[in-house]
Design a protein around this motif. Structure first.
Motif, PDB file in Angstrom:
ATOM      1  N   THR A  38      82.954 -41.748 -76.880  1.00 40.01           N
ATOM      2  CA  THR A  38      82.269 -41.071 -77.985  1.00 40.01           C
ATOM      3  C   THR A  38      81.530 -42.084 -78.840  1.00 40.01           C
ATOM      4  O   THR A  38      80.381 -41.849 -79.237  1.00 40.01           O
ATOM      5  CB  THR A  38      83.279 -40.263 -78.825  1.00 40.01           C
ATOM      6  OG1 THR A  38      83.884 -39.276 -77.970  1.00 40.01           O
ATOM      7  CG2 THR A  38      82.621 -39.605 -80.012  1.00 40.01           C
ATOM      8  N   ARG A  39      82.158 -43.215 -79.125  1.00 41.53           N
ATOM      9  CA  ARG A  39      81.524 -44.281 -79.904  1.00 41.53           C
ATOM     10  C   ARG A  39      80.205 -44.709 -79.244  1.00 41.53           C
ATOM     11  O   ARG A  39      79.177 -44.847 -79.896  1.00 41.53           O
ATOM     12  CB  ARG A  39      82.468 -45.475 -80.011  1.00 41.53           C
ATOM     13  CG  ARG A  39      81.911 -46.650 -80.804  1.00 41.53           C
ATOM     14  CD  ARG A  39      82.892 -47.824 -80.838  1.00 41.53           C
ATOM     15  NE  ARG A  39      84.203 -47.398 -81.328  1.00 41.53           N
ATOM     16  CZ  ARG A  39      85.329 -47.495 -80.617  1.00 41.53           C
ATOM     17  NH1 ARG A  39      85.326 -47.967 -79.391  1.00 41.53           N
ATOM     18  NH2 ARG A  39      86.470 -47.105 -81.153  1.00 41.53           N
ATOM     19  N   ARG A  40      80.250 -44.906 -77.920  1.00 43.08           N
ATOM     20  CA  ARG A  40      79.048 -45.313 -77.177  1.00 43.08           C
ATOM     21  C   ARG A  40      77.963 -44.251 -77.263  1.00 43.08           C
ATOM     22  O   ARG A  40      76.798 -44.552 -77.524  1.00 43.08           O
ATOM     23  CB  ARG A  40      79.411 -45.557 -75.705  1.00 43.08           C
ATOM     24  CG  ARG A  40      79.344 -46.980 -75.281  1.00 43.08           C
ATOM     25  CD  ARG A  40      79.493 -47.208 -73.783  1.00 43.08           C
ATOM     26  NE  ARG A  40      80.116 -46.164 -73.005  1.00 43.08           N
ATOM     27  CZ  ARG A  40      81.416 -46.070 -72.734  1.00 43.08           C
ATOM     28  NH1 ARG A  40      82.246 -46.954 -73.207  1.00 43.08           N
ATOM     29  NH2 ARG A  40      81.874 -45.090 -71.999  1.00 43.08           N
ATOM     30  N   THR A  41      78.352 -42.994 -77.040  1.00 40.94           N
ATOM     31  CA  THR A  41      77.376 -41.895 -77.070  1.00 40.94           C
ATOM     32  C   THR A  41      76.713 -41.775 -78.436  1.00 40.94           C
ATOM     33  O   THR A  41      75.481 -41.694 -78.539  1.00 40.94           O
ATOM     34  CB  THR A  41      78.061 -40.563 -76.698  1.00 40.94           C
ATOM     35  OG1 THR A  41      78.595 -40.665 -75.373  1.00 40.94           O
ATOM     36  CG2 THR A  41      77.094 -39.399 -76.781  1.00 40.94           C
ATOM     37  N   LEU A  42      77.518 -41.768 -79.490  1.00 37.47           N
ATOM     38  CA  LEU A  42      76.964 -41.600 -80.843  1.00 37.47           C
ATOM     39  C   LEU A  42      76.110 -42.792 -81.249  1.00 37.47           C
ATOM     40  O   LEU A  42      75.059 -42.620 -81.882  1.00 37.47           O
ATOM     41  CB  LEU A  42      78.079 -41.363 -81.853  1.00 37.47           C
ATOM     42  CG  LEU A  42      78.923 -40.100 -81.652  1.00 37.47           C
ATOM     43  CD1 LEU A  42      79.954 -39.971 -82.755  1.00 37.47           C
ATOM     44  CD2 LEU A  42      78.062 -38.859 -81.548  1.00 37.47           C
ATOM     45  N   ALA A  43      76.538 -43.999 -80.892  1.00 41.17           N
ATOM     46  CA  ALA A  43      75.741 -45.187 -81.211  1.00 41.17           C
ATOM     47  C   ALA A  43      74.407 -45.145 -80.470  1.00 41.17           C
ATOM     48  O   ALA A  43      73.365 -45.499 -81.042  1.00 41.17           O
ATOM     49  CB  ALA A  43      76.511 -46.455 -80.862  1.00 41.17           C
ATOM     50  N   ASP A  44      74.422 -44.697 -79.213  1.00 41.66           N
ATOM     51  CA  ASP A  44      73.175 -44.587 -78.446  1.00 41.66           C
ATOM     52  C   ASP A  44      72.228 -43.577 -79.080  1.00 41.66           C
ATOM     53  O   ASP A  44      71.035 -43.842 -79.238  1.00 41.66           O
ATOM     54  CB  ASP A  44      73.462 -44.174 -76.997  1.00 41.66           C
ATOM     55  CG  ASP A  44      74.067 -45.283 -76.164  1.00 41.66           C
ATOM     56  OD1 ASP A  44      74.093 -46.451 -76.621  1.00 41.66           O
ATOM     57  OD2 ASP A  44      74.536 -44.977 -75.052  1.00 41.66           O
ATOM     58  N   VAL A  45      72.755 -42.410 -79.447  1.00 40.45           N
ATOM     59  CA  VAL A  45      71.913 -41.373 -80.062  1.00 40.45           C
ATOM     60  C   VAL A  45      71.378 -41.863 -81.405  1.00 40.45           C
ATOM     61  O   VAL A  45      70.191 -41.702 -81.707  1.00 40.45           O
ATOM     62  CB  VAL A  45      72.680 -40.046 -80.211  1.00 40.45           C
ATOM     63  CG1 VAL A  45      71.885 -39.049 -81.054  1.00 40.45           C
ATOM     64  CG2 VAL A  45      72.993 -39.455 -78.838  1.00 40.45           C
ATOM     65  N   ALA A  46      72.233 -42.490 -82.209  1.00 42.17           N
ATOM     66  CA  ALA A  46      71.781 -43.009 -83.508  1.00 42.17           C
ATOM     67  C   ALA A  46      70.700 -44.061 -83.324  1.00 42.17           C
ATOM     68  O   ALA A  46      69.764 -44.150 -84.125  1.00 42.17           O
ATOM     69  CB  ALA A  46      72.960 -43.579 -84.293  1.00 42.17           C
ATOM     70  N   GLY A  47      70.799 -44.848 -82.268  1.00 40.59           N
ATOM     71  CA  GLY A  47      69.785 -45.853 -81.989  1.00 40.59           C
ATOM     72  C   GLY A  47      68.470 -45.270 -81.507  1.00 40.59           C
ATOM     73  O   GLY A  47      67.414 -45.868 -81.678  1.00 40.59           O
ATOM     74  N   MET A  48      68.525 -44.078 -80.914  1.00 39.89           N
ATOM     75  CA  MET A  48      67.323 -43.416 -80.389  1.00 39.89           C
ATOM     76  C   MET A  48      66.562 -42.647 -81.454  1.00 39.89           C
ATOM     77  O   MET A  48      65.349 -42.486 -81.356  1.00 39.89           O
ATOM     78  CB  MET A  48      67.697 -42.402 -79.296  1.00 39.89           C
ATOM     79  CG  MET A  48      68.169 -42.982 -78.003  1.00 39.89           C
ATOM     80  SD  MET A  48      68.651 -41.724 -76.759  1.00 39.89           S
ATOM     81  CE  MET A  48      68.406 -40.153 -77.520  1.00 39.89           C
ATOM     82  N   VAL A  49      67.270 -42.123 -82.441  1.00 40.17           N
ATOM     83  CA  VAL A  49      66.658 -41.228 -83.426  1.00 40.17           C
ATOM     84  C   VAL A  49      66.556 -41.960 -84.765  1.00 40.17           C
ATOM     85  O   VAL A  49      67.568 -42.289 -85.382  1.00 40.17           O
ATOM     86  CB  VAL A  49      67.477 -39.925 -83.579  1.00 40.17           C
ATOM     87  CG1 VAL A  49      66.798 -38.983 -84.555  1.00 40.17           C
ATOM     88  CG2 VAL A  49      67.695 -39.257 -82.227  1.00 40.17           C
ATOM     89  N   GLU A  50      65.340 -42.187 -85.206  1.00 38.11           N
ATOM     90  CA  GLU A  50      65.110 -42.912 -86.453  1.00 38.11           C
ATOM     91  C   GLU A  50      65.731 -42.182 -87.639  1.00 38.11           C
ATOM     92  O   GLU A  50      65.653 -40.961 -87.751  1.00 38.11           O
ATOM     93  CB  GLU A  50      63.610 -43.066 -86.687  1.00 38.11           C
ATOM     94  CG  GLU A  50      63.281 -43.956 -87.856  1.00 38.11           C
ATOM     95  CD  GLU A  50      61.793 -44.202 -87.987  1.00 38.11           C
ATOM     96  OE1 GLU A  50      61.372 -44.483 -89.121  1.00 38.11           O
ATOM     97  OE2 GLU A  50      61.072 -44.101 -86.992  1.00 38.11           O
ATOM     98  N   GLY A  51      66.388 -42.944 -88.511  1.00 42.14           N
ATOM     99  CA  GLY A  51      66.974 -42.386 -89.718  1.00 42.14           C
ATOM    100  C   GLY A  51      68.352 -41.786 -89.532  1.00 42.14           C
ATOM    101  O   GLY A  51      68.888 -41.170 -90.449  1.00 42.14           O
ATOM    102  N   VAL A  52      68.948 -41.963 -88.341  1.00 40.17           N
ATOM    103  CA  VAL A  52      70.286 -41.434 -88.077  1.00 40.17           C
ATOM    104  C   VAL A  52      71.273 -42.596 -88.033  1.00 40.17           C
ATOM    105  O   VAL A  52      71.048 -43.591 -87.359  1.00 40.17           O
ATOM    106  CB  VAL A  52      70.329 -40.645 -86.752  1.00 40.17           C
ATOM    107  CG1 VAL A  52      71.753 -40.220 -86.408  1.00 40.17           C
ATOM    108  CG2 VAL A  52      69.420 -39.425 -86.841  1.00 40.17           C
ATOM    109  N   ALA A  53      72.380 -42.448 -88.763  1.00 39.74           N
ATOM    110  CA  ALA A  53      73.420 -43.474 -88.797  1.00 39.74           C
ATOM    111  C   ALA A  53      74.665 -42.961 -88.077  1.00 39.74           C
ATOM    112  O   ALA A  53      74.901 -41.755 -87.997  1.00 39.74           O
ATOM    113  CB  ALA A  53      73.778 -43.819 -90.239  1.00 39.74           C
ATOM    114  N   HIS A  54      75.455 -43.897 -87.559  1.00 31.78           N
ATOM    115  CA  HIS A  54      76.752 -43.574 -86.943  1.00 31.78           C
ATOM    116  C   HIS A  54      77.830 -44.277 -87.744  1.00 31.78           C
ATOM    117  O   HIS A  54      77.763 -45.483 -87.957  1.00 31.78           O
ATOM    118  CB  HIS A  54      76.773 -44.044 -85.488  1.00 31.78           C
ATOM    119  CG  HIS A  54      78.121 -43.952 -84.846  1.00 31.78           C
ATOM    120  ND1 HIS A  54      78.645 -44.979 -84.105  1.00 31.78           N
ATOM    121  CD2 HIS A  54      79.056 -42.971 -84.847  1.00 31.78           C
ATOM    122  CE1 HIS A  54      79.853 -44.627 -83.667  1.00 31.78           C
ATOM    123  NE2 HIS A  54      80.114 -43.413 -84.106  1.00 31.78           N
ATOM    124  N   VAL A  55      78.804 -43.507 -88.226  1.00 34.56           N
ATOM    125  CA  VAL A  55      79.916 -44.048 -89.006  1.00 34.56           C
ATOM    126  C   VAL A  55      81.205 -43.669 -88.291  1.00 34.56           C
ATOM    127  O   VAL A  55      81.423 -42.493 -87.985  1.00 34.56           O
ATOM    128  CB  VAL A  55      79.922 -43.469 -90.443  1.00 34.56           C
ATOM    129  CG1 VAL A  55      81.153 -43.929 -91.205  1.00 34.56           C
ATOM    130  CG2 VAL A  55      78.651 -43.846 -91.179  1.00 34.56           C
TER     131      VAL A  55
END
Length: 107
Positions: A38-55
């Motif tokens: 899940t950490r990998r998936t969310l970090a990847d999505v946050a890296g793809m979409v500008e203005g999105v953070a993963h906490v």
């Protein structure tokens, strides 16, 4: 993923800044294998979409917040809009497509 209503999470509760457009909040525990993916998936999505953070929040270290939000298992993912309002919630390991779709409601 389901919605939560009007509950908002603050920077003080998260321990980190909110994303400009949305924030993906992951509740994890130390020995949770699905949390790693899940950490990998969310970090990847946050890296793809500008203005999105993963906490990522350690559920054991934040028991008060876990109880208040009724987090029953890890991983649990909350999608927040720019103001910290919880717009979606899911338990278990999310699929990338579901995370991206949930972000559509937040941005």
């Amino acid at each position: 993923m389901r919605g939560e209503g009007e509950r908002r999470l603050s920077v003080a509760e998260l321990g980190e800044r909110l994303g400009e457009r949305a924030t993906l909040v992951q509740f994890s525990s130390a020995f949770c294998r699905p949390c790693w993916a899940t950490r990998r998936t969310l970090a990847d999505v946050a890296g793809m979409v500008e203005g999105v953070a993963h906490v990522e929040i350690d559920a054991e270290a934040q028991l008060g917040l876990v109880r208040e939000l009724n987090i029953m298992e890890t991983p649990t993912v909350l999608v927040l809009d720019a103001t910290g309002r919880i717009v979606r919630r899911a338990s278990g390991q999310p699929r990338r497509a579901d995370v991206i779709a949930a972000l559509g409601e937040a941005v």
